[in-house]
Design an enzyme around this catalytic site. Structure first.
Site, PDB file in Angstrom:
ATOM      1  N   ASP A 122       0.861  -1.178   0.000  1.00 51.80           N
ATOM      2  CA  ASP A 122       0.000   0.000   0.000  1.00 51.80           C
ATOM      3  C   ASP A 122       0.894   1.223   0.000  1.00 51.80           C
ATOM      4  O   ASP A 122       1.954   1.228   0.640  1.00 51.80           O
ATOM      5  CB  ASP A 122      -0.905   0.014   1.239  1.00 51.80           C
ATOM      6  CG  ASP A 122      -1.984  -1.061   1.196  1.00 51.80           C
ATOM      7  OD1 ASP A 122      -2.379  -1.459   0.086  1.00 51.80           O
ATOM      8  OD2 ASP A 122      -2.438  -1.485   2.268  1.00 51.80           O
ATOM      9  N   ASP A 141      -7.069  -1.357  -4.522  1.00 57.24           N
ATOM     10  CA  ASP A 141      -8.138  -0.923  -3.610  1.00 57.24           C
ATOM     11  C   ASP A 141      -9.030   0.108  -4.295  1.00 57.24           C
ATOM     12  O   ASP A 141     -10.253   0.098  -4.125  1.00 57.24           O
ATOM     13  CB  ASP A 141      -7.542  -0.321  -2.337  1.00 57.24           C
ATOM     14  CG  ASP A 141      -6.688  -1.303  -1.554  1.00 57.24           C
ATOM     15  OD1 ASP A 141      -6.920  -2.528  -1.661  1.00 57.24           O
ATOM     16  OD2 ASP A 141      -5.785  -0.848  -0.830  1.00 57.24           O
TER      17      ASP A 141
END
Length: 169
Positions: A122, A141
Site C-alpha cells: 500500500d 483498492d
C-alpha cells in the site's frame, strides 16, 4: 459465449491488474519503507507499507491458518464465482460489467501480492484536513472501491438492458 464480450471483460480485468502491479513496483523501488513523500502537502502523500491483512490492515493479527482461509482461499473462490457470473450473465448492463471487471482486477492484484510477497503493498494516502482521511491504500483498492460505487450507482439508476446500453453481444 460471445468472443468480443469475453475479450472486453479480459482486457478490462488485465488493465486493472497491470495498473496496480506497475504502480506497486514503482512504489517498492522508489519509496523506502517508513518514508513519507509529500506529493501535495499533507493532502496527498506516498508511503511504502506492507499490509499483511485486508482492508486497512484488518486481519493482520489473525493466526496463519485463518489468514490463508480468509485472505487467500475465500477471495479466490469469490473471484472465480464473480468471473463465472459475468461471463455467463448476458443481462448485465455495460456499467455493471465494467464495475465487476474493476472488482475482479483489483481483487486478483491483491491476492497475487499475498501469494507472491506474503503481503500487499500500500502506498497512497489522502488527508483533507481531518474532514476526510483515508488509510494507506493502493490502485487495486481503488479499482475495487470504484467497482463497488459503480455497481451501487447502476443498481439505482441504470435501466434494464436494452440494445443501446448493452456490451457487444
Amino acid at each position: 459465449m460471445n468472443q468480443s464480450r469475453t475479450k472486453f471483460i479480459i482486457i478490462l480485468i488485465v488493465i486493472n491488474i497491470a495498473l496496480d502491479q506497475i504502480t506497486k513496483i514503482i512504489a517498492r523501488i522508489y519509496i523506502r519503507k517508513g518514508e513519507i513523500i509529500d506529493v501535495f502537502g499533507d493532502v496527498f502523500q506516498l508511503w511504502n507499507v506492507e499490509n499483511e491483512g485486508a482492508f486497512l490492515g484488518m486481519g493482520s493479527d489473525m493466526n496463519p491458518t485463518l489468514k490463508i482461509i480468509f485472505l487467500l482461499i475465500l477471495p479466490v473462490i469469490v473471484l472465480a464465482y464473480v468471473i463465472y457470473y459475468i461471463l455467463n450473465n448476458k443481462e448485465l448492463d455495460r456499467l455493471s460489467l465494467i464495475a465487476f471487471c474493476c472488482i475482479i482486477g483489483g481483487g486478483i492484484a491483491n491476492v497475487f501480492d499475498r501469494i507472491v510477497f506474503g503481503s500487499v503493498t500500500d502506498f497512497l494516502h489522502l488527508d483533507f484536513g481531518g474532514v476526510f482521511r483515508t488509510g494507506i491504500f493502493n490502485v487495486a483498492d481503488m479499482s475495487v472501491t470504484t467497482g463497488m460505487l459503480l455497481l451501487l450507482y447502476a443498481s439505482f439508476f441504470n435501466k434494464p438492458k436494452t440494445p443501446e446500453n448493452s456490451v457487444v453481444d
